[in-house]
Design a protein around this motif. Sequence first.
Motif, mmCIF file in Angstrom:
data_model
loop_
_atom_site.group_PDB
_atom_site.id
_atom_site.type_symbol
_atom_site.label_atom_id
_atom_site.label_comp_id
_atom_site.label_asym_id
_atom_site.label_seq_id
_atom_site.Cartn_x
_atom_site.Cartn_y
_atom_site.Cartn_z
ATOM 1 N N UNK A 9 7.015 7.896 44.106
ATOM 2 C CA UNK A 9 8.082 8.744 44.579
ATOM 3 C C UNK A 9 9.014 7.797 45.147
ATOM 4 N N UNK A 10 9.156 6.561 44.970
ATOM 5 C CA UNK A 10 10.019 5.498 45.416
ATOM 6 C C UNK A 10 11.378 5.719 44.795
ATOM 7 N N UNK A 11 12.640 5.889 45.656
ATOM 8 C CA UNK A 11 13.849 5.668 44.960
ATOM 9 C C UNK A 11 14.209 4.206 44.402
ATOM 10 N N UNK A 12 14.800 4.173 43.155
ATOM 11 C CA UNK A 12 14.954 3.153 42.484
ATOM 12 C C UNK A 12 16.179 2.275 43.053
ATOM 13 N N UNK A 13 16.239 1.102 43.105
ATOM 14 C CA UNK A 13 17.404 0.477 43.584
ATOM 15 C C UNK A 13 18.513 0.626 42.574
ATOM 16 N N UNK A 14 19.929 0.333 42.933
ATOM 17 C CA UNK A 14 20.861 0.531 41.761
ATOM 18 C C UNK A 14 20.683 -0.299 40.528
ATOM 19 N N UNK A 15 21.394 0.248 39.494
ATOM 20 C CA UNK A 15 20.970 -0.243 38.192
ATOM 21 C C UNK A 15 21.449 -1.783 37.978
ATOM 22 N N UNK A 16 20.727 -2.399 37.216
ATOM 23 C CA UNK A 16 21.072 -3.824 36.758
ATOM 24 C C UNK A 16 22.460 -3.717 35.936
ATOM 25 N N UNK A 17 23.360 -4.622 36.381
ATOM 26 C CA UNK A 17 24.765 -4.691 35.473
ATOM 27 C C UNK A 17 25.766 -3.751 36.152
ATOM 28 N N UNK A 18 25.554 -2.796 37.182
ATOM 29 C CA UNK A 18 26.636 -2.165 37.714
ATOM 30 C C UNK A 18 27.440 -2.882 38.809
ATOM 31 N N UNK A 19 28.236 -1.896 39.276
ATOM 32 C CA UNK A 19 29.283 -2.736 40.224
ATOM 33 C C UNK A 19 28.611 -3.573 41.279
ATOM 34 N N UNK A 20 27.807 -2.840 41.964
ATOM 35 C CA UNK A 20 26.925 -3.546 43.395
ATOM 36 C C UNK A 20 26.078 -4.552 42.726
ATOM 37 N N UNK A 21 25.507 -4.507 41.513
ATOM 38 C CA UNK A 21 24.804 -5.620 40.974
ATOM 39 C C UNK A 21 25.671 -6.954 40.952
ATOM 40 N N UNK A 22 27.051 -6.646 40.513
ATOM 41 C CA UNK A 22 27.970 -7.974 40.389
ATOM 42 C C UNK A 22 28.461 -8.277 41.636
ATOM 43 N N UNK A 23 28.673 -7.381 42.617
ATOM 44 C CA UNK A 23 29.426 -7.656 43.787
ATOM 45 C C UNK A 23 28.498 -8.297 44.892
ATOM 46 N N UNK A 24 27.286 -7.769 45.196
ATOM 47 C CA UNK A 24 26.521 -8.082 46.244
ATOM 48 C C UNK A 24 25.821 -9.376 46.279
ATOM 49 N N UNK A 25 25.637 -10.062 44.702
ATOM 50 C CA UNK A 25 24.848 -11.385 44.571
ATOM 51 C C UNK A 25 25.950 -12.255 44.507
ATOM 52 N N UNK A 26 27.120 -12.219 44.405
ATOM 53 C CA UNK A 26 28.423 -13.119 44.304
ATOM 54 C C UNK A 26 28.410 -13.783 45.661
ATOM 55 N N UNK A 27 28.732 -15.077 45.873
ATOM 56 C CA UNK A 27 28.907 -15.818 46.946
ATOM 57 C C UNK A 27 29.867 -15.380 48.012
ATOM 58 N N UNK A 28 30.918 -14.498 47.386
ATOM 59 C CA UNK A 28 32.094 -14.056 48.102
ATOM 60 C C UNK A 28 31.580 -12.957 48.897
ATOM 61 N N UNK A 29 30.535 -12.257 48.623
ATOM 62 C CA UNK A 29 30.103 -11.230 49.387
ATOM 63 C C UNK A 29 29.648 -11.737 50.801
ATOM 64 N N UNK A 30 29.376 -13.244 50.977
ATOM 65 C CA UNK A 30 28.863 -13.601 52.028
ATOM 66 C C UNK A 30 30.331 -13.496 53.107
ATOM 67 N N UNK A 31 31.225 -13.623 52.431
ATOM 68 C CA UNK A 31 32.818 -13.444 53.436
ATOM 69 C C UNK A 31 32.839 -12.093 54.004
ATOM 70 N N UNK A 32 32.023 -11.146 53.176
ATOM 71 C CA UNK A 32 32.306 -9.553 53.759
ATOM 72 C C UNK A 32 31.455 -9.050 54.864
ATOM 73 N N UNK A 33 30.119 -9.846 54.755
ATOM 74 C CA UNK A 33 28.991 -9.535 55.564
ATOM 75 C C UNK A 33 29.322 -9.453 57.147
ATOM 76 N N UNK A 34 30.229 -10.338 57.643
ATOM 77 C CA UNK A 34 30.554 -10.281 59.215
ATOM 78 C C UNK A 34 31.496 -9.071 59.124
ATOM 79 N N UNK A 35 32.408 -8.759 58.493
ATOM 80 C CA UNK A 35 33.127 -7.557 58.431
ATOM 81 C C UNK A 35 32.214 -6.340 58.590
#
Length: 303
Positions: A9-35
């Motif tokens: 019954x677990x919800x699946x994580x976001x789909x591979x290849x999606x927008x979040x897949x590209x954004x959250x793993x990019x090192x530039x996301x580190x600059x957004x985390x303190x925000x």
Amino acid sequence: MSSAAAGRNDPAPPPPGGVLWSLSGDIRALLMLPVALTLQVAHPAVGAGVDEHSVFRTDPWGRGERSLGSLQLWVYGGEEAAEEGRRLRRLHRAIEGTDTRGRPYHALSPANYAWVHATGFPVYRHGARYLLRPLSREQERALYAEWLQVGRVLGIHDRDMPQTIEEFWPYYRAMLADEIERTPVVAELVATDTAVPPPDRGPRLLRPALRALWPVLLPPLARFRAFLTVGLMPPDAREAIGLEWTDAQERALRRFCAVVRVVVPVLPERLRYLPRARRARAAHRAARGGGLRPTRGGPAASA
């Protein structure tokens, strides 16, 4: 419920290849985390919970590493994602107290827990404009749908999350108008004179040098962190919190981000993506039998 039943019954994580897949793993996301963290603790209850129960003062590097690892699991963890969501809920069960306005709070109260989750969408959306490229309307909708899925992974019920972008923005504006404030924790996170211990992570050979140089390195690093935290904050949130920002600072931020947008896309994958994201991308590429092609709505690979 048994672990097997929970798995079915677990919800699946976001789909591979999606927008979040590209954004959250990019090192530039580190600059957004303190925000995102600063916007979260601008909520009186969330700020009080972090103030009273978090180790962000005594173990900032460990807390940051654990938070980043948790976030990566939500997106790239596959079957581990939902278990990480359950672990976080167990961790927050005992967190309660009185918020900065004298009201009782519990960390898992739907309004509080949902706000912590909700901040990710406007921060990613705004940060992408500066550090990657503005998202198209289609990409924004895809990002919001994927972020809703992360909320489900975290155990947040649909009834406690705005289900469309059209519902999200009135909710967000009401939170900025009625709840968000410059809490004591916000003040600490944007201060440039807060004492921070030297890093206890990274290559062992570098740690003695970092400890020795830390009194010299900390002041400019603290100023740079505060500059990015305030600068990459969505302007309406920045105004609601009461953070000052000048035209000169805005110009400096745009110059810095222009360099980032040029440099990061040409880095090799092992440097551009965080480790879990890199492994997930490689596995997805292997499963597809070729190059990683973003799904419709995902940001271009060169963003």
